[in-house]
Structure formats: C-alpha cells, structure tokens
Design a protein around this motif. Sequence first.
Motif, PDB file in Angstrom:
ATOM      1  N   THR A 242       3.445  28.887  14.457  1.00 55.91           N
ATOM      2  CA  THR A 242       3.096  27.755  13.602  1.00 55.91           C
ATOM      3  C   THR A 242       3.170  26.487  14.440  1.00 55.91           C
ATOM      4  N   SER A 668       1.017  18.848   9.747  1.00 54.34           N
ATOM      5  CA  SER A 668       1.777  20.103   9.680  1.00 54.34           C
ATOM      6  C   SER A 668       3.079  19.865   8.936  1.00 54.34           C
ATOM      7  N   ASN A 670       6.676  22.249   8.223  1.00 48.15           N
ATOM      8  CA  ASN A 670       7.470  23.467   8.371  1.00 48.15           C
ATOM      9  C   ASN A 670       8.750  23.284   7.561  1.00 48.15           C
ATOM     10  N   ASP A 726       1.742  29.970   6.507  1.00 54.82           N
ATOM     11  CA  ASP A 726       2.665  31.051   6.893  1.00 54.82           C
ATOM     12  C   ASP A 726       3.849  31.080   5.947  1.00 54.82           C
TER      13      ASP A 726
END
Length: 940
Positions: A242, A668, A670, A726
């Motif tokens: 990722t 992005s 996470n 993901d």
Amino acid sequence: MLHTPLHLPLSLPRQLLVCALLACAVTPIVRAQVPATPAPATASVQRGYLSGQVIDKATARPLPATNIVVVGTTLRTQTDLDGRYRLPVPVGVYAVRAFRLGNMAQQIEAVRITAGTSTTVNFALGSAVVQLQAQRVTAAPTKANSEDALLAMQRASSRVSDGISAEAIKRTPGSNAGDAVVRVTGVSIVDGKFAVVRGLAERYSNTLLNGVELPSPEPQKKIVPLDIFPSSLLESIVVSKTATPDKPGDFAGGSVEVTTKEFPNTTVADVNVTTGYNSVTTFQSIAHAPRRGIDYLGFDAGGRRPTAPLPPQGPETPANEIFAEGVRNVWTPAPRPIAPNFGATANLGGRFGGASAPFGYVLSANLNSETQAVPDRFFQNIFLANGNPENQLTLSQATTATDLGVIANFAARLGSSNKIGVKNLFSRNAEELLSEGFGGTSGTFTRVHQVRYITRTLRQSQLSGDHVLNWLLGSRLEWKATTAVAERDEPENRALQYQRGAADSVFRLNPLAPGSRFWIRNLKDEVRTGQVDFSAPLPRLRGDGSIVKVGALARQRQRAFDGIVFSTLLQGVDPGAAWLELPAERVFTPELLGPSLFRLRREGTRTLPYESQDNVTAVYGMVDLPLRSWLRVVAGVRNESWALDIYLPRRDTLPPTTTRRNSDLLPSVNTTFKLTERQNLRLAAYETVARPDPREVTSDAYEAVSGECSSIGNPALTRTRIRNADVRWERYPKAGEVLSLSAFVKDFTDPIVEFLGTDAGDCYIQPANAINARVTGGELEFRQGLTALPGLLKRVSLGVNVTVVRSRATARVTADTVRTLQLQGQSDRLVNTSLLYSSSDGGFEAGILANYFSDRIARYGDVIVSGEGAEVLPDVFEKGRLTVDARLRKRLGRANVTMSLRNLTDNEVRFTQQTERGNLVVGYLRQGISVRMGVGYAIR
C-alpha cells in the motif's frame, strides 16, 4: 519544493577519500558530545558487547535518547538518533533495562554476554502518560536483521508490507535478489529476474535501492531486474503493497525496496567460497563460449567488439569489408566439458573512534560465475488458429554468466543527534550465449547459429544526512542526494541462418533470411535524485506520538540508446556455389568477404538511436496520528509532476518528437486498528500511477533474434491511473510467528498491455492502452514454530503463504469490437511453503522450500481484422509448475559448511497454445537440478 536535482559529481574513489577526511575531522567533536561509557577492557577482564535498537511499539519509529542500563551495575548508555546503542560489558548473564520519558520501560532477563562477540537485544517500548513499572521479558535476544526484528517492524508499520530479512536470505539456495524475493507473499518471478507482485506484470512495480528509485539496464523493461543484486550484499527486501505519501507513487502491485548491508555492531571479517554442479550442464561436453583473463570478472578480455571502425550508412564502401573482417569469428567452437560453477564472497565491517562508535564502515564483494546449458530448448510460432507453425526450432544453448558486486558504506555520527552517511554499490553482470538451432516448416529446414554477449552494470552513490532538531520540539530532518547509472552494452549479437529444401541433402548459407543479422547496441540510463523529508511532533493533538511530515523530491533521468543493425547480403553469387555450404568460421574470411561475394550492409531503418529526458518532481504532506491506543491513522497527499521528452536521434540536434506532461494528486489513507496487543486490522485506500518506459513511447522496433518477437513502441501511449483498496487482519502470536489474511481490489484507467502482431510471417509485440481493468485477490500468510511436537521436531518452524488473484481487462480491437482478457503475466494462484529446522545452539540449520505458480499468459494471441470482423487468436500460456529447493548449514567453530539444492523437482518449463489441432506445445526447456557446496570462515 525542489525544482532541480542535487548533483553528485564525485567519483567513487573521491567519495571514499572525502568520507575518510570527514571521519578524521569529526572524531574530536563526537568525543566531546557523546555520553561517557565505561573504559575499555583490561587484560584481566574479558568483555563482549551489548547492542541493539529501540523502537516505538506503536509506530515502529526509532527512539533516540533512550536510557539503556545493565541492571545491578553502573554500566549505561543512551541510544542515538536511529535508536541504536552499543555498550562494552564484562562476560556474564545480566538483565538489561530500557526506559525513556513518555514510554513504558522494558526489562529483558537472562542476556548472556560472550567474550569478543556482540549480543543483540532489541526493545519495543509502548507509550505511557506517566512512568510505569518496567515490563519484564525473559527471552533470548535476537539479531537486528533477523526474522523476529523484521516481523516486529512489519507489525508496527504504517503500510501493508511483507519482506525477507538477511537471515532468511541466507537460507535461500539462490545467489541473487530474484531468488530471494520469490519467497515473499504475493511475489513471483518472470524470466528469472522480474518481480510480479500480486499478479500484476513487472511494469506495475518499482524498485527502490536504499530508498531511491533506480534506472533499468533493460531496454525493453521498465523495472530493474533483481538478478543484478547479489544476495550476499543485501540486508533485507521489503515489498510495500500500500502507498503512503512519503514514497514514490509509480506502482500498483508493489514497491520492492532493496536495502544493502548495514554497519555491524562489532568488527566482522569473513570469506566464503562455493562451487556448484548442474545435472544437465556440469562435466557435459557442450559447445560454449571460451573465456580468458578478465572474462572471469565480468569484463571483456577483448575481441567481442569489432576491431574496425563502423562503416557509414548507404552504399557499400571498402569500410564495410574491413569492418566485417574485424568481427570475432567464433560460431561453433568444439564441444568441451563444462567446469563446475564458482562463487566467492568477502565481508569486512566495523567501527572506530571510541566506544561511542562515531564512524562505521562495511565493505563487501561478491563474485559468482556459472554456465547453464539447455540442450533441447524447443519453440515454435503459431499465428493462425489452424495450428500450423510459421517456424520452429530446437536449440542447443549454453549461457555463461558472471556476476560481480561491491558495496562500500560509511557513516559518521556527529554527537547524538546528527549522522552523515555514504552508500556506494557497484554491480555488474556479463552474459554470453552460444546457440545452435535446427528446425523447419513447409518443407524448408533451417540451421541457425547465434552468439550474443551482453553486460549490465549498475552504479549507485548516495550521500545522506539525518538530524534530530532538539531545539525544535525534537523535529527530524532527513535528506538524500543520489546518483545512479545503469548501462547495458551489447557489443555483439549476431546470427547466421542456413537452409535446405526437402529434396536437398546439405544446408546452404542464406544471407537473405531474417535471422541473418548483426546487432551492436548500447543503453545508458542515468538518474539523479535529491529529496528532503521533515517531520515534527504534534503535541497539541489528542494521542501521543502524532507527527506531521512534509517533503519534496526531484528526479532527473536521462537515457541514451544507440543501436546499429547489419544485414548480410550476396552479390552476384550462384545459389548453388560450393562455398555456401562451408561452416560459418570459414565464411568469415578475407577471401570470401567483399563487395562481389558475401558482405555486410549497415541498415538505417531499424534499431534507431534516441535520447530521452524523463523528470519527476514531487511534494507531499501527511500526518501520522495515533488517535487512541487502539487506532492509528496515516493520511496525506502526494503530488507528482511528470515530464517526458523523446528526441530522435539526439537532444542537441532536434526538438522533442514526443512529449508527455502529467500532474497527479495521489491521496492515501492507511488506518490500523489494534484489536489486541498482538492483533491488527488494517484498512487502506490510495491512488497510484504507472508510467510507460521511454522506449515504449518511441516508434522504433527493438529487433530480436532466433524466433523471438520484436518490440515496437507506441507514441500514443499514456500513463495509467489506479485506484486501490486493501484490508488486512494480522496476528503475531509470539516472536517470529505471524498469521495474516488480506484482500485487495484495484481499478485501472487506461492500463498498459502488450499485444502481438504479425507482418509477413514476422511477429512483433506492441504496448497499448486498454480501456479499463480490475484486479481482485486475497493473501494468506502463516509462520508457526512447531514447539508442541516432541523431540527434535519442536525446533522446526512451518511457513506457508498463498495468493489468489483474478483480473479482467477490456481492450478495444476495432472501432466496434472490444476484447475481454486476463492480464499478462498474472498467475491465479501462488503458493510458498517452508520447513526450517535450527538446533538449540544455532550450529545446524536445514530448510526445505517450495514454490508453485499456476498457468499465466506469456503472450497474447494476434488479432486478425478483416471485412468480416475481427478474429482473436489463442493466447500463449506458461504452464504452472512446482519448484522445491533445500539448504543445509553446519557451523564448525569459526567455519561453516553449506549445501544448497535447487529445482529438485526438475519440472520442465512449458508453453502451450490452444488451436484447432488441440493444445499444442509451443515452447519447452529443462534447466536441471543444481547443487552448490560452500565453505565459509569468520576471520574475526
């Protein structure tokens, strides 16, 4: 934001001199700034070293200024800005305690110190609002580069990642990074050197060396071949799956980060020598390329490059004859037994400047030489659904390869808050192929001779700095200036073709055949990169350990390709002339080479030279927020601006013939949920891109020989955008063990795929943008010690990782017709398993490793467009296969003996194509079983 890259004009020897002068200059400063440590050992007291690293348990960031105390003594020190420490300690068994304001203390019991060696003890400290009682752990200490340490870093990482440590690399039977990375979950290797991550072709991955993108020495590939990195020079290989804003965003499958060896905690000096046997090669009497002198080091000892100047294009002149007579006249040397393979490695490392280690160094060199014969390689091209071959050959080939690798890494610490480092890598691969093929179709039989010599060289030099700014809330400034050069030199690639009809009894030279050509090609790809990263704590935000991070990067990449192709011609010669039956060595003689007989003509329409300027500038901003003890969010955005200019033939003569300009915002997020102390749930969403290689945007053809299809560029090619998601659940039962489940989905806009085309019996491969594509898949990883089993079996550990992938792409064939296809190079299933045994004292290790991949598309079938519509011909598949390897190591004092066994299943490599005549074999080869024996000795 950086607008131009930082240049490094220093050559490697000058860099080493500067580094040595730097060490001399900073030593007095360091001695004045570092904390006091105990006096060195006297003759009456035996001592060893206690060393290791301290990281934050939640974020994996190193913890500087952490106190390290040997309980019950006055021995103590503090960690440096990398969280590392080193302390001389008398021989004995101790408890070691690490504590730092704002973190929970940790104490490790039963740490054994041995005379003259370094014992590594690593700490992972959790956060605490107030200082709590020390957490006590009774465990054997682990090496910093061991699987335990790598899993600890993976567990606390902000990204979904998998990797292989130096300890695991040593267990793999192979000799390069390509052999090692295939053990990583979701990774397979195509052609023995190109990484395919999560089923996506190599163009959808990138390779970072010590954190920086590399140029590629391959003219037809974007990614760096992993076989160019000797495994003995590597510290770890980590595949990030990722994205985060502080890393390049040009990937979809994964970002492969290769890290070279770091500095040892004590002086290291060792040598290793290996020899190898292959069941189809060694001691067999096979024609192979002769070597002499520096050929054994990967450098041309002379003769492979034509000795005469290149003739001009156009009509033949006397220069053509002189040039032809200067070509090395080696085609069919007499068969002779092939000697065993050979390898050698030497390592030297240490540090000096006092107990605080202000200056560290590591020097390592690797040489590996081997010959691989393939006595019965078969292939045929089928371009029509009826299954009739256009051409087919059975080849007897021998490839002699030499790999040479050197690293020289240095670091100087300026007090406890500053570090300057220099890393240098040189890697060279020389490969010589000698091939003879027989075959034929439609009543015409062919004999082909080919000789090819290629060298690939990669050089990287990196100057880096790391500074903790205590006066600015403990902020951190990191910078890197890197230069890297990749070169591919092909001084000779030549082939001659003989033919005979069904009624003939002898072969005659056919210079007009497409397979009778000579190539001389050279590629130089140079990358200069400057980058800076700044991170600062955010104490006002809720959650301890929050930081904001910003940075910029400028990458300048210049490529120059030069290629020349010669055709062989006859002038006024009777096709039945007796001399056409002579072997190739007797044709290339002054008596027959000339304008009235056999001649070479320099072509001006193929393998055209070009130059390119491929630049990327990037800026990013991100935050790392441990919002709760159970919740961590890493989010931000990266902006990458891409500028590509293609010049035909040179930059100083013409304006760009092709340009590309794109600016992409790549967000992005996470998120990590800490379900328990040993369980994480990760969610990630991010955007990335995949840019074409400069050669793919040119209109020129890169010619192949011996039946391989040529590669033709596409000036209309554009970059691909990918949206990724993901999810991963992971559990770490105890040190060295992991259980994880992952799922992912990737949506592509304008994906780049390669299609097959034919022209008058010749084939070519051309990249093009499909309309869209989607890839979905899942991964399972399991590593477990079998401690519940009785006896010696409790020393065995089991590892299994499985990847399942599905892909679907939509491509336009004509204005009214679209085609649905599976992505090229993608296997639906990948499986790795390992059984590893280690004795209680570590003196004996044994391992069995297996790798399996299912069928994958090697080449798309041609599309024939006619007035009745479009006919899609069958694809060529590489059949899946299972490979089993094994390795054993026995330590005998300072010496160790190893044995590696590769390809124990000896499964054939097979390619098939479904036609009207059935599922036909269109490619076949067998590589044999390899055995390698090694002896190593630790001098210190």
